[in-house]
Design a protein around this motif. Sequence first.
Motif, PDB file in Angstrom:
ATOM      1  N   ALA A 191      -6.720  22.992   5.018  1.00  0.00           N
ATOM      2  CA  ALA A 191      -7.479  23.940   4.546  1.00  0.00           C
ATOM      3  C   ALA A 191      -6.905  25.480   5.014  1.00  0.00           C
ATOM      4  O   ALA A 191      -6.712  26.439   4.314  1.00  0.00           O
ATOM      5  CB  ALA A 191      -8.776  23.732   4.698  1.00  0.00           C
ATOM      6  N   ILE A 192      -6.550  25.551   6.241  1.00  0.00           N
ATOM      7  CA  ILE A 192      -6.102  26.550   6.776  1.00  0.00           C
ATOM      8  C   ILE A 192      -4.661  27.034   5.927  1.00  0.00           C
ATOM      9  O   ILE A 192      -4.374  28.212   5.685  1.00  0.00           O
ATOM     10  CB  ILE A 192      -5.908  26.730   8.429  1.00  0.00           C
ATOM     11  N   LYS A 193      -3.740  26.022   6.070  1.00  0.00           N
ATOM     12  CA  LYS A 193      -2.412  26.214   5.098  1.00  0.00           C
ATOM     13  C   LYS A 193      -2.584  26.840   3.594  1.00  0.00           C
ATOM     14  O   LYS A 193      -2.038  27.807   3.281  1.00  0.00           O
ATOM     15  CB  LYS A 193      -1.633  25.058   5.197  1.00  0.00           C
ATOM     16  N   ALA A 194      -3.770  26.129   3.095  1.00  0.00           N
ATOM     17  CA  ALA A 194      -3.966  26.435   1.717  1.00  0.00           C
ATOM     18  C   ALA A 194      -4.350  27.948   1.545  1.00  0.00           C
ATOM     19  O   ALA A 194      -3.834  28.786   0.734  1.00  0.00           O
ATOM     20  CB  ALA A 194      -4.816  25.433   0.997  1.00  0.00           C
ATOM     21  N   TRP A 195      -5.140  28.469   2.462  1.00  0.00           N
ATOM     22  CA  TRP A 195      -5.849  29.885   2.657  1.00  0.00           C
ATOM     23  C   TRP A 195      -4.505  30.788   2.864  1.00  0.00           C
ATOM     24  O   TRP A 195      -4.287  31.697   2.485  1.00  0.00           O
ATOM     25  CB  TRP A 195      -6.827  29.924   3.703  1.00  0.00           C
ATOM     26  N   LEU A 196      -3.706  30.346   3.662  1.00  0.00           N
ATOM     27  CA  LEU A 196      -2.521  31.284   4.341  1.00  0.00           C
ATOM     28  C   LEU A 196      -1.659  31.464   3.013  1.00  0.00           C
ATOM     29  O   LEU A 196      -1.068  32.646   2.728  1.00  0.00           O
ATOM     30  CB  LEU A 196      -1.950  30.751   5.466  1.00  0.00           C
ATOM     31  N   ASP A 197      -1.265  30.179   2.385  1.00  0.00           N
ATOM     32  CA  ASP A 197      -0.609  30.267   1.273  1.00  0.00           C
ATOM     33  C   ASP A 197      -0.834  31.227   0.130  1.00  0.00           C
ATOM     34  O   ASP A 197      -0.245  31.751  -0.718  1.00  0.00           O
ATOM     35  CB  ASP A 197      -0.304  29.014   0.775  1.00  0.00           C
ATOM     36  N   SER A 198      -2.427  31.364  -0.131  1.00  0.00           N
ATOM     37  CA  SER A 198      -3.113  31.918  -1.006  1.00  0.00           C
ATOM     38  C   SER A 198      -2.979  33.587  -0.798  1.00  0.00           C
ATOM     39  O   SER A 198      -3.443  34.249  -1.718  1.00  0.00           O
ATOM     40  CB  SER A 198      -4.404  31.679  -1.174  1.00  0.00           C
ATOM     41  N   LEU A 199      -2.862  33.941   0.364  1.00  0.00           N
ATOM     42  CA  LEU A 199      -2.720  35.473   0.529  1.00  0.00           C
ATOM     43  C   LEU A 199      -1.824  36.199  -0.059  1.00  0.00           C
ATOM     44  O   LEU A 199      -0.632  35.785  -0.122  1.00  0.00           O
ATOM     45  CB  LEU A 199      -2.745  35.662   2.278  1.00  0.00           C
ATOM     46  N   PRO A 200      -1.824  37.320  -0.264  1.00  0.00           N
ATOM     47  CA  PRO A 200      -0.992  38.304  -0.988  1.00  0.00           C
ATOM     48  C   PRO A 200       0.388  38.370   0.050  1.00  0.00           C
ATOM     49  O   PRO A 200       0.371  38.427   1.206  1.00  0.00           O
ATOM     50  CB  PRO A 200      -1.646  39.446  -1.278  1.00  0.00           C
ATOM     51  N   ALA A 201       1.418  38.528  -0.567  1.00  0.00           N
ATOM     52  CA  ALA A 201       2.898  38.674   0.016  1.00  0.00           C
ATOM     53  C   ALA A 201       2.710  39.658   1.159  1.00  0.00           C
ATOM     54  O   ALA A 201       3.360  39.612   2.004  1.00  0.00           O
ATOM     55  CB  ALA A 201       3.883  38.767  -0.839  1.00  0.00           C
ATOM     56  N   ALA A 202       1.999  40.830   0.862  1.00  0.00           N
ATOM     57  CA  ALA A 202       1.858  42.050   1.880  1.00  0.00           C
ATOM     58  C   ALA A 202       1.210  41.597   3.133  1.00  0.00           C
ATOM     59  O   ALA A 202       1.217  42.200   3.999  1.00  0.00           O
ATOM     60  CB  ALA A 202       1.287  43.245   1.072  1.00  0.00           C
ATOM     61  N   VAL A 203       0.233  40.849   3.209  1.00  0.00           N
ATOM     62  CA  VAL A 203      -0.197  40.250   4.327  1.00  0.00           C
ATOM     63  C   VAL A 203       0.553  39.458   5.122  1.00  0.00           C
ATOM     64  O   VAL A 203       1.171  38.368   4.982  1.00  0.00           O
ATOM     65  CB  VAL A 203      -1.715  39.349   4.046  1.00  0.00           C
ATOM     66  N   THR A 204       0.992  40.087   6.322  1.00  0.00           N
ATOM     67  CA  THR A 204       1.869  39.324   7.352  1.00  0.00           C
ATOM     68  C   THR A 204       1.298  38.279   8.223  1.00  0.00           C
ATOM     69  O   THR A 204       0.048  38.164   8.334  1.00  0.00           O
ATOM     70  CB  THR A 204       2.583  40.307   8.338  1.00  0.00           C
ATOM     71  N   LYS A 205       2.035  37.165   8.489  1.00  0.00           N
ATOM     72  CA  LYS A 205       1.346  36.027   9.138  1.00  0.00           C
ATOM     73  C   LYS A 205       2.544  35.901  10.322  1.00  0.00           C
ATOM     74  O   LYS A 205       3.692  36.002  10.093  1.00  0.00           O
ATOM     75  CB  LYS A 205       1.668  34.683   8.341  1.00  0.00           C
ATOM     76  N   THR A 206       1.931  35.553  11.573  1.00  0.00           N
ATOM     77  CA  THR A 206       2.648  35.882  12.769  1.00  0.00           C
ATOM     78  C   THR A 206       2.110  34.645  13.639  1.00  0.00           C
ATOM     79  O   THR A 206       0.770  34.781  14.106  1.00  0.00           O
ATOM     80  CB  THR A 206       2.540  37.084  13.496  1.00  0.00           C
ATOM     81  N   THR A 207       3.038  33.708  14.220  1.00  0.00           N
ATOM     82  CA  THR A 207       2.524  32.755  15.193  1.00  0.00           C
ATOM     83  C   THR A 207       2.733  33.428  16.500  1.00  0.00           C
ATOM     84  O   THR A 207       3.530  34.134  16.731  1.00  0.00           O
ATOM     85  CB  THR A 207       3.302  31.704  15.181  1.00  0.00           C
TER      86      THR A 207
END
Length: 675
Positions: A345-361
């Motif tokens: 569910a978290i992966k699906a939400w992250l995948d759905s975010l606009p490209a402009a939203v940065t993701k950082t581990t």
Amino acid sequence: MGQTPEDRSAIQQIAAAGAGGERKLAYRAHVRNIGWGPWAGASSDGFAGWTGRGEPIEAVEFAWAAAQPEAVLDVRSHWSGVGWEGAARVPSAATGQKLVIGTSGIAGPTLESLVFGGDNANYYKADGHVKDIGWQSLDYRSVVRQEVGTTGRALWMEAFRVVPMPGYTEPVGLSRVSGASAFETSVNASKKYWRNRGVAGGNSAESAVVARADAWHDPVSAIPLAKAKRGPLLLNPQDGLDAGVAAELQRVLPAGRTVYLPGGTSSISDRTEQQIRALGYNTQRFLGTNAAQVSLSIARDGIGSPKHVTIVNVDSWQEAFSASTAVAAVDGAMVYSFGSGVEPAIKAWLDSLPAAVTKTTVGASSAGAYPSTSGGVQGANDVETNALVADRFIPDPDSVALVSTGSPTDAIVAGTYAAANGSPAILTSPGVLEVGPTWFTDDHSVTVKDVTVFGGTAAIPDAVAQEAKDSSTEAFAPGEVVPPGEQPKSPEELAALAITPDWAMEGAAAAGPQARALSGYPAGMNDAEGEFCKWPSRWNICLQAYDASEMAKYHADKEGQPGGYWPGSNGNGGKRDAYRHCVWSGQMALIMGSKTAKGFGDRHETGPKPPQMSDELANSHHAMDYHNNAVGRFFGQHARDHINEAHATFPEAASQMRGWCQLSVNDGDLHSLWY
């Protein structure tokens, strides 16, 4: 101790002299078998003590010859057979008193080291003449954190001098927030930031978060929620509304507003919720079967449209705190991973975010949990990770919160307060200011004007808080402050100091699409570099930066050759490029300090992109370079401090710094776009 008539006469002569500006310091030393020497002023040619006689200093005296009433200068001393003495303050000039440290005439302990602190330490730099060494010729930008002399080597000081530094730095504020309990600490932090409801001006709360104090997962993931909903995060027992928390809710929040509750009734009981409702507030819970699901509910349903998202392992509160606080400050959200993976569910939400939203581990344990937009952030330990992730999201903070790794509740309170201010919360181990926070505060001392410590003195002693303040106080490299009346030079005269950008270096050797992308880059300095380097007083800094870039290029090119660590690696966006930026920034920090190195590196990154390069690719290059520069400055400042603490030579420290950069390329701590 009161000044004698002879003291006053000598000190008045120093007051009438030119050196020192509005703050004029007088000092002298008592040397064994010689006695008290004359008073010296803070000028380039004065010093206290004797050289060439081989005799130790037994006592020192300091007095203000002229200074504003609020002038503060603290002196710590290290003595043979005794160790460090506590800080003592130079009395105000108006008192007619002097500071006396040590004993004279009894052949007692000998002086080995001096450290200067306080609001005025930044106005001076110092040097020591040490047995078997001579003048140390210390190129410190100030004496805020660096000791004069040595410790642990049984070498006494024979003389020292204090020299005024040009430039003016606003004093950095220092305050503390604490309480008898976690609940009270959170209430006190709320009182410090949020104004009374119905009162005009100040920060007006629009909601509040009430979270369980004795379990960290839910309140840590709710720090961005408190920022997004504009309200305090108040810590509370699991069952029953704390009286202080209830009173604080009523102080800041009008009836009819919403209080958010992270987690189910095992986190905040139904009874607690009903007590909140009885005060006239609405409530909204964020539910999930585990901490990761609760974090998703907060991010997706509570925050809704974050600008950034951090992904962090659910097993480490320090990493989670760092990821949550930093991203909250820039209107983001945080979700938990389970090691190297996230729930579907978290992966699906992250995948759905606009490209402009940065993701950082954040942290090594979550490095593979989800693809990072501009690379993950991880350090050698939790404290280093904290400093680096703060730098990633908050590159120019105007304040910092300092908190101990020994208290998750203090950290949650500090993180919420810092995020509301758009500032970082910096971790350090109990009782000590570690390399990470020392580097971060020094690195960002141009902008930091306030330090707030969270927790009592057992967690963060006053001396450590003062260290953080001193480290946050901007210091100047020699020549950095332009003297009045100096005339700027032309761009043509600066051409020899221009540092060639990555894409210009690689463009000549590239072929095909890369050559087209890299073509057309203008030669010479960019506008920001030229504006800084046009002043002749700064040419030594600019030359040092240029030499450091050439040295870094030499070592990086060597590792790109057959037999090197990364043969054939690309010098523009590849591993060789990552290493070069780390070594360049590390070398600058080692020579001139992290703050000055950051200024030069940041100016260099403002240059225009090649005309044929896409904005997206240029931004990726810049993000990579900013990160690798920061890691390099961290290594360089660490190596710089190591020279003093472990008595390493400059070449040894530089080699150590390059080794750290090399390991960081291989470990993935440095970022590259391709091989």
